[in-house]
Design an enzyme around this catalytic site. Sequence first.
Site, PDB file in Angstrom:
ATOM      1  N   CYS A  85       0.819  -1.213   0.000  1.00  0.00           N
ATOM      2  CA  CYS A  85       0.000   0.000   0.000  1.00  0.00           C
ATOM      3  C   CYS A  85       0.854   1.263   0.000  1.00  0.00           C
ATOM      4  CB  CYS A  85      -0.929  -0.018   1.206  1.00  0.00           C
ATOM      5  SG  CYS A  85      -1.865  -1.555   1.310  1.00  0.00           S
ATOM      6  N   CYS A 208     -13.795   0.316   7.493  1.00  0.00           N
ATOM      7  CA  CYS A 208     -12.931  -0.260   6.449  1.00  0.00           C
ATOM      8  C   CYS A 208     -12.993   0.596   5.190  1.00  0.00           C
ATOM      9  CB  CYS A 208     -13.397  -1.665   6.101  1.00  0.00           C
ATOM     10  SG  CYS A 208     -13.562  -2.740   7.534  1.00  0.00           S
ATOM     11  N   ILE A 211     -13.066  -0.828  -1.774  1.00  0.00           N
ATOM     12  CA  ILE A 211     -12.268  -1.288  -2.915  1.00  0.00           C
ATOM     13  C   ILE A 211     -12.388  -0.226  -4.001  1.00  0.00           C
ATOM     14  CG2 ILE A 211     -12.172  -3.018  -4.762  1.00  0.00           C
ATOM     15  CD1 ILE A 211     -13.192  -5.051  -2.644  1.00  0.00           C
ATOM     16  N   HIS A 334      -9.219   3.835  -1.660  1.00  0.00           N
ATOM     17  CA  HIS A 334      -7.852   3.321  -1.525  1.00  0.00           C
ATOM     18  C   HIS A 334      -7.473   2.484  -2.757  1.00  0.00           C
ATOM     19  CE1 HIS A 334      -4.196   1.846   0.087  1.00  0.00           C
ATOM     20  NE2 HIS A 334      -4.646   0.828   0.797  1.00  0.00           N
TER      21      HIS A 334
END
Lengths: 387, 387
Positions: A85, A208, A211, A334
Amino acid sequence: MRQVLVAGIGSTPFGRHADVAVEALAARAADAAIRDSGLDKSEIGALYLGNFVAGPLSGQEVLAGLVADELGLGQIPCSKTEGACASGGIAFRHAYLAIATGQCDVAIAVGAEKMSHAGTAAVTSALNCAMDNLSDGRSGLTFPGFFGMVWNAHAARYGTTREMVAAIVQKNKRNGLSNPLAQMGADLSLEQIAAAKPICDPLQLYDCCPISDGAAAALLVAADRANDFAGPRIAIAASAQTRGSPRLAGIGNLTSFRANVDAARIVYEQSGLSPSDIDLCELHDCFSIAEVVDSEDLGLVPRGKGAVWAAEGRTAVGGEIPINPGGGLLAKGHPVGATGLGQIYEIVTQLRGKHPNQVKNAGVGMTHNLGGAGVACTVTILKRTDA
Amino acid sequence: MRQVLVAGIGSTPFGRHADVAVEALAARAADAAIRDSGLDKSEIGALYLGNFVAGPLSGQEVLAGLVADELGLGQIPCSKTEGACASGGIAFRHAYLAIATGQCDVAIAVGAEKMSHAGTAAVTSALNCAMDNLSDGRSGLTFPGFFGMVWNAHAARYGTTREMVAAIVQKNKRNGLSNPLAQMGADLSLEQIAAAKPICDPLQLYDCCPISDGAAAALLVAADRANDFAGPRIAIAASAQTRGSPRLAGIGNLTSFRANVDAARIVYEQSGLSPSDIDLCELHDCFSIAEVVDSEDLGLVPRGKGAVWAAEGRTAVGGEIPINPGGGLLAKGHPVGATGLGQIYEIVTQLRGKHPNQVKNAGVGMTHNLGGAGVACTVTILKRTDA
């Protein structure tokens, strides 16, 4: 080391880009950064591209060369960098180093990822490439599981609660609402956050990041070129890249990442600045609890107070140290390899005074990009230095 | 730029390593390079790791951090670099730059790949990640197909024949026989080579490098540390990284790769040397015809004569310009991300005078690493500079 300036930034929206290949996303962001600078692309002497999982998910590597070709750049060195990441942050650092050390006067860093086409199972499997798959991966651990353990450790040591952490989610999701590049901004009550479906206890849905597909880029120039482009002088005051343990068993204290702490120490030393000099920070909140740990490791918030400060509004835009005014990974999204460059985009926009969630008198901004279970970290300090 | 020396080298055998993970292969080679140098690992200030397809084939990324952890290195920057088959050469160049530009005094470059466990279909699919999969890949092209076209173009323009190209195969396979690191050395008659089963016309079996596992590494130091390690001073006299078109349609003339030509020009300019100063070369013979084109592009052999010179013995050990005395990719093997470092290993061994196929009075050696359809290239000149 020569002083280096950010002359141009570009980004696609983060979210779902169903019909665009990962290399095309990267080229869009890079082209935007070049146009933003007003410099001619023929001057670019190096390209670095941060990407994590285009191999497994798109069957495509050599992205650096593909993007340079699409942009019509010269026969320059083009390299993909990977550190999970933190891949985008590593690309940015290498473009910076290429200029700072005199290899070239103009360089471009691009980050890109495309994930949404692959489905949740394939994405989870690809993301697990960031683990040590002979230990943690084989045990069945996933990243929600890892950060769930981080949460439990922080709660046990500091008394951090669901309600406190929800304040981080609420802040970042609200910040994302007014960021046109953000994938999942939302105006959520603390009750809604606490009632969301469980993902991996104690993490719930809004804890969270989503995607994401997307790309971001920054065009960097040597400081003596400052008169050749429009806009304020935004200098790279410090840049650090560190490593930590690649696996759970190597982390003695789950409430801190060593790579964070080391990188923070380095950037404060390099810049001569201290945490109180930082006006705002875009940091790696892949999960809500990661913002807690990261903000403490970077010295922006007292140890153990990461969630408390959010609950008290101290990390909001207008607070003592605004954190993730762009929405962070939780709300902006992300797209893994793009995230480090997306953070640069946000901070530069702030230092230009043009951000939808503008931090008043923003003069010094920090970005923080973390890979895997803390195996790789980059931290950058950007400073407006109008001569 | 400071002068940089190669103080240590390490390599696993290239071939099949069924029960060893790719990161363990990399750590073995790196550990051997550190021990070879006699320096303490705590001095290492940066690690670069070249790898291409550990994501798709092993489900493992963040290899740079994993290997640094396995080696017990400090909290240093650890980056994976990728440029298809040139990934190892790119890693080497970045370790070199880290020292040459003063970022650190000691750095390590590692290359590693593990492919044999995955089966031919999965490997072919993974290797195709080096193509532009929206054009060449989608058309059904594979790398044997691409280099088959290169062969046909060279034959049409220069009259290159099966018999001439077989001389390259025979030379490299024989060189590999006496290299203990080589996967597939063989003593083949020209008739055996010409009678081998077809792969992709006109390429036949022995014209193609094998599927390989393996790792290689080089430990680099600033020249002022020359007294701190044993062995001769082997300096990096020049290092270039270039890009070419990522796809067939972008290559106007299939008998030359622009990235090769540009990289050769740069290293001769940097070093002040000319092709006649090069005592030997390890170049990227992924297919036999690639050695023809590469040796011409590098200026080592007259244009159009790459295969003729091999047939005349001029590129043999003892010839005018020994090419691939280590066996090349054809015989030594091609663990993709490791290949560029494997070439460094071979040349350093030659410059130390310790190679099983020793080139007499070897003082200046070249390595050449090519990615994809010429999308990325690195060339290095190493020079023995006993003060």
